[in-house]
Scaffold this motif. Structure first.
Motif: not given
Lengths: 171, 711
Positions: A56-60, A75-77, A91-95, A109-110
Motif C-alpha cells: 500500500a501507498n507505494a508508487p504504481d 517487484i518493479v514493473d 504467460g509471456q510476462t517474466v520477471v 518485462v514483456d
C-alpha cells in the motif's frame, strides 16, 4: 556445414569473445516493441510473474513483493515506469531478478529474447534526452545490424531516488 | 609450536572469569565476607593466572599473580577487607580486562598502567598484611619493602624460579599422577611443560592414548585442572595421587605455589605463626584421602563441566532460518493435504500432524538457544551504580528483579546502551542528594530498581527510582524555550514524552554523567528500532518509572491473520485486545468524518484498514465488518477488517533487506501457500491514518460515515 564444424565454430566464437575482455554480454529483454538490455552479470535468474503481494501507498510501478525461496523481493514493473501504453500480465510476462547494490530486485518485462555480446565499438553513447528514462540511467545504445538496444544501467536506475526502492533516510 | 588457536578460548573464558570476579566483589559484604565468595574470587584470579602463564601473557600473569596473592590472604582472613580495598580489587580487575583486550588485539598491554597497578597492589599488601600480622610480619615487611617496583618483563621471568623454588620446598606435598588421555603430541609437550612449572616431574611415560606424568607438587588437583583446562577438555585429564594419603595435609595447603612474593620472601616463621584454620586443613586432608576415588568420579563430574557449548551466533541464525523454512514448508504441505479426504488418507494426516508438532517443538527449541537471561544486562549495573553514586555523592541501593527473564540475544545486546542511559539519568537527575532526601522526609539512601518481566508476548523492563520525579512546570517551560509546541492543557503523559525530543535536557547543570540533552531521543529511537516503545510514569517527589516494552524476539511472531478485500495481513497477537462485530448503536461520529466506537464505556477511534492501505473490494458497511481492538504505543483504537482468518506463528522477514520501510507495515512473512503477507505495525498504522485523514476528507467518494450512520 556439419553439426561438428558448427559447434567448433561456436566454440571459437565463444573463446574469441572471452579473449576480447572489452566486449561484454547483455541480456536482451523487450518492453512493448522496444528492446532493452542489461549487463548479464547483474542478472540472478528469470522467473514467471506470480503471487505478488501489493504494498500500500507505494508508487504504481512497484507491484509489490514476492517470495523468492524465503527471501522477500520487491517487484518493479518497468513498463509502468517507462509509461508504456500496454501493460498486460500473461504467460509471456517474466520477471528478471537482478542483484544491485547488495539487494535483490525483480523487474517485470514483456519478454526475454536472447543474450548478446557487444564489443565497445557497437556501444554508442546515449543521447541527452529522455523524460521517462533519463540518460543518466543508460550506459549507452547498442547497435546490432538494424536493431537498437537500450543499455540500461540497472544499478543506477534501481537505486535512484525516483524508483523509491531504497530508503535514503535509513542509510 | 602454535598455540594461538587456543587464544580465543582463553580470552572468552578469562572474560567470563573476570565478570564473575566483579560480580562477587560487588556482592561482597565488606564487614562479614562470605568465605565462599572469597574463594570464588580467588579461584577466578587463579585460573586466569594459569591460563595467562600457559599462553605467555606475562604482564597479565604477573598482575593476576599479585592480585591472587592478596586474595589468598583475604580468604584466609589475614587481610581485613575494607571498602577501599574492594575498590582497589575492582580497579585491578578493570586493569586485567584492559590487558586482556590488549592481548586480544595482538598488542602488549600498557606498561605504565601495569606498573601502577602492581605498585598499588603491592603497597596494599605491605600496608595491610603488615598491620594484621603484628610485629614479626612487620619485620618481614620491612625486609620486603626495599624491593623496587618491578619492570614488567624481568619480573614475569623472575617469577618462575621464585615459584618453583616455593614448590621444590613443598615436594613433600605429595606426588600426583596426571594422566593425559588422547592428547596429541603438540598439546602434550605444552602440558608437560606447564606441569613442570607447577612442580617437579618425577617420571613421564605412555603414548597418545594415555600419557602419565608423575608430578611432585603441592598444588591441588583442582588448580592443576584449572590450568590444564585451557588446553584440553576436562575429560581428557585424570589426576590421581600417588601415596598422597600419607602426605601431611597442612603443608599442602601452606606451601601453595601462589603465595605473595612479599610472603615468599619472608622467613617461614611467618607462615608458622599463622596456622591454617582447622576447617581449611580438614578439607585438604579429605581431599588427599579422596584423591584416588576422585579419578574415578572425574568422568561423571566432567559431564556437567562441559555441558555448555560455544557456537558462533551466525550458525544459530542459520539454523533458525532453516527451521523457519521448514515451518513454511510444513504449513504448505498441511494446506495441500487438507484438500484430501480425511478418512482415506488418515495415515497422511496423522503423519502431518506429527510433523507439525515436531516442527513446532524444533522451532521452539531453536529459538530458546538465542534466548539469554536479563542477568546478562543487569549484572553490569551494580558496578556502574556504585561508581556513579560515589561520583555524585549520593547513596543509592540497586535492586534488580526478574534477572532470569529471557530475551532474544540480538535484543539483549541492543538494550544495554539505552538502559545504561536511563540508569545514569535516574542517578543524576532522579535521585536527590542524601540531605535533600532527608529534608523531603525520605530515607537518605535512594532506591533504584531494575526489573524485567514477561507480559504477554512482550518483555517489560522498568527503571524505577524513588527520586524527585519529573517537574511538569520545568519541562513545559523548557519545551517552550526550545521552540516546541506545548500548552498547559497537555496531559502528564504528553508532557513526559517531551523529554524524548532531541536536544532536550532539564538538568540545570551539564555534568559529565548526563544533561547534555543528547540521549533520551536516542534511547527512544533505539528502542523503537527494536520494535518496542518507552513509557514514563512520574509523580513529583515520589519518583519516576521508565518502562520499556520490547517484543520477546524479532524472529518469530504470534500473529493473527486477517482479511481485507482479497488481501491477507498479519496482526501481531500481542497488540490485539479483542475483536467484535460492531453494533450500529455503538458507533458515534465526531467532527463529521471521524468515527468512534463505544466499547464498555470507552470511546475508541475507528480506523478502517482498507482506507489506510487503499485496499480495493473491501466491505464498506461497518456493521458487516469485524472490528479488532488493538493497542500500540499506549494508543488504543478499533481497526476495521473484513474477516479474521486465524492465528498462527509467523517467521518475520525483514522488508528492508531488499526494499524499504513501508508506512504502517513492520515486516513481512511467508504464508503456507508461499505468498507474502505483510505484518501490520499498529502504532504506525495509527499515524498513517492521521496523515491520510485530511486527504480523505477531500475525497469526493462516499464517506464511510455516510454509509454506516443511520440517516
Amino acid at each position: 556445414m556439419t553439426a561438428v564444424s558448427q559447434a567448433s565454430n561456436q566454440l571459437q566464437q565463444a573463446s574469441a569473445a572471452a579473449l576480447d575482455t572489452q566486449s561484454s554480454e547483455f541480456l536482451v529483454f523487450s518492453l512493448g516493441d522496444e528492446e532493452y538490455a542489461v549487463d548479464i552479470l547483474k542478472v540472478q535468474e528469470i522467473r514467471g510473474y506470480e503471487n505478488v503481494t501489493r504494498i500500500a501507498n507505494a508508487p504504481d510501478f512497484i507491484k509489490g513483493v514476492t517470495n523468492l525461496r524465503g527471501v522477500i523481493v520487491p517487484i518493479v514493473d518497468l513498463r509502468i515506469k517507462f509509461h508504456l501504453d500496454k501493460v498486460e500480465y500473461g504467460g509471456q510476462t517474466v520477471v528478471i531478478v537482478v542483484n544491485v547494490a547488495e539487494r535483490v530486485v525483480g523487474i517485470v518485462v514483456d519478454g526475454v529474447s536472447d543474450v548478446m555480446t557487444l564489443s565497445p565499438d557497437q556501444i554508442k553513447p546515449a543521447p541527452e534526452f529522455g523524460v521517462a528514462l533519463s540518460s543518466d540511467y543508460l550506459s549507452g545504445l547498442g547497435s546490432l545490424d538494424d536493431r537498437m538496444l537500450v543499455l540500461v544501467d540497472i544499478d543506477k536506475l534501481l537505486t535512484s531516488e525516483e524508483m523509491a526502492l531504497v530508503d535514503r533516510t535509513a542509510k | 609450536m602454535d598455540i594461538t588457536e587456543f587464544y580465543e578460548t582463553f580470552f572468552e573464558e578469562a572474560e567470563e572469569l573476570l565478570g564473575d570476579m566483579e560480580r562477587h566483589l560487588l556482592e561482597l559484604d565488606v564487614d562479614d565476607p562470605d568465605p565462599e565468595q572469597l574463594n570464588a574470587i580467588f579461584r577466578a584470579a587463579h585460573s586466569i593466572k594459569g591460563g595467562a602463564g600457559t599462553f605467555g601473557f606475562l604482564v597479565l600473569q604477573e598482575t593476576t599473580h599479585i592480585l591472587e596473592n592478596l586474595l589468598d590472604h583475604t580468604r584466609r582472613g589475614e587481610l581485613t577487607l575494607r571498602r577501599d580495598i574492594v575498590d582497589t580489587f575492582l580497579e585491578a580487575k578493570d586493569m586485567l580486562h584492559d590487558q586482556l583486550d590488549a592481548y586480544r588485539n595482538g598488542a602488549e598491554p600498557d606498561p605504565e598502567a601495569f606498573e601502577r597497578i602492581c605498585k598499588t597492589l603491592k603497597q596494599l599488601a605491605l600496608d595491610e598484611l603488615g598491620k594484621s600480622m603484628g610485629d614479626s610480619a612487620g619485620n618481614a615487611t620491612a625486609a620486603a619493602q626495599p624491593t623496587p617496583p618491578p619492570e614488567p618483563e624481568p619480573v614475569a621471568e623472575a617469577e618462575t624460579p621464585e615459584e618453583s623454588a616455593a614448590e621444590t620446598a613443598s615436594v613433600e606435598g605429595g606426588a600426583l599422577c596426571v594422566a593425559l588421555l588422547n592428547v596429541n603430541d603438540k598439546d602434550r609437550e605444552l602440558l608437560v611443560e606447564e606441569l613442570g612449572q607447577l612442580g617437579e616431574i618425577r617420571e613421564q611415560r605412555g603414548d597418545d592414548k594415555r600419557y602419565e606424568v608423575i608430578l611432585q607438587t603441592g598444588v591441588s588437583t583442582d588448580d592443576i585442572e584449572a590450568v590444564m583446562c585451557f588446553i584440553v577438555e576436562p575429560e581428557q585429564l585424570q589426576i590421581s595421587s600417588v601415596g598422597a594419603a600419607s602426605a601431611p595435609a597442612t603443608p599442602a595447603v601452606e606451601a601453595r605455589a601462589d603465595d605473595a612474593p612479599a610472603v615468599e620472601s619472608k622467613p617461614a616463621a611467618t607462615k608458622a605463626q599463622v596456622p591454617a584454620p582447622a576447617e581449611q586443613a580438614k578439607p585438604a586432608a579429605d581431599k588427599a584421602a579422596k584423591a584416588p576415588a576422585k579419578a574415578a568420579s572425574n568422568k561423571a563430574k566432567s559431564g556437567s563441566e562441559s555441558s555448555s557449548l560455544r557456537v558462533p551466533v551466525d550458525k544459530v541464525d542459520q539454523i533458525i532460518n532453516l527451521v523457519g523454512e521448514l515451518i513454511i514448508t510444513q504449513s504448505m504441505l498441511d494446506q495441500t493435504a487438507s484438500e484430501f479426504d480425511g478418512v482415506t488418507h488418515s495415515a497422511l494426516h496423522n503423519g502431518l500432524n506429527l510433523l507439525q508438532r515436531n516442527a513446532r517443538d524444533l522451532q521452539e527449541a531453536v529459538m530458546s538457544i538465542r534466548m539469554m537471561p536479563m542477568d546478562y544486562v543487569f549484572s553490569r549495573f551494580p558496578r556502574l551504580v556504585r561508581d556513579l553514586a560515589a561520583k555524585l555523592d549520593k547513596d543509592v541501593e540497586l535492586v534488580t528483579e526478574g534477572k532470569s527473564t529471557e530475551l532474544d540475544k540480538s535484543l539483549i545486546e541492543r538494550i544495554i546502551d539505552p538502559l545504561t542511559h536511563l540508569v545514569r539519568n535516574s542517578l543524576d537527575h532522579g535521585i536527590e542528594s542524601p540531605d535533600k532526601r532527608e529534608a523531603a522526609g525520605k530515607p537518605r539512601t535512594g532506591k533504584l530498581t531494575l526489573s524485567a518481566q514477561h507480559q504477554g508476548g512482550n518483555i517489560l523492563i522498568e527503571v524505577i527510582d524513588d527520586g524527585a520525579g519529573l517537574n511538569r512546570k520545568k519541562l513545559l517551560a523548557k519545551a517552550e524555550s526550545n521552540g516546541l509546541a506545548v500548552s498547559d492543557s497537555m496531559s502528564d503523559d504528553e508532557v513526559w514524552q517531551l523529554i524524548f525530543a532531541p536536544g532536550f535536557s532539564t538538568a540545570e547543570k551539564v555534568s559529565d554523567v548526563s544533561g547534555r540533552g543528547v540521549g533520551m531521543d536516542v534511547v527512544k529511537r533505539n528502542i523503537q528500532a527494536m520494535g518496542g516503545h518507552v513509557e514514563i510514569v512520574s509523580r513529583e517527589g515520589q519518583g519516576t518509572t521508565t518502562r520499556i516494552v520490547l517484543p520477546l524476539t524479532l524472529a518469530i511472531l504470534d500473529g493473527m491473520s486477517i482479511k481485507v478485500g482479497d488481501e491477507v495481513f498479519i496482526l501481531p497477537l500481542g497488540a490485539v485486545l479483542e475483536s467484535l462485530q460492531p453494533n450500529e448503536d455503538d458507533l458515534y461520529s465526531m467532527a463529521g468524518n471521524d468515527l468512534l466506537l463505544k466499547v464498555r464505556d470507552e470511546y475508541l477511534p475507528v480506523i478502517a484498514l482498507h482506507q489506510v492501505l487503499d485496499v480495493q473490494g473491501a466491505r464498506t458497511k461497518l456493521t458487516e465488518c469485524i472490528v479488532v481492538i488493538v493497542q500500540g504505543e499506549g494508543r488504543r483504537y478499533a481497526l476495521v477488517v473484513d474477516d479474521l482468518v486465524g492465528q498462527q506463528q509467523v517467521v518475520v522477514k525483514n522488508l528492508e533487506t531488499n526494499y524499504r520501510k513501508v508506512p504502517g507495515i513492520s515486516a513481512a512473512t511467508i504464508l503456507g501457500d508461499g505468498s507474502v503477507a505483510l505484518i501490520l505495525d499498529i502504532a504506525d498504522l495509527h499515524r498513517l491514518s492521521r496523515r491520510k485523514a485530511p486527504r480523505r476528507n477531500n475525497d469526493p467518494q462516499p464517506q464511510l460515515v455516510q454509509e454506516v450512520l443511520p440517516s
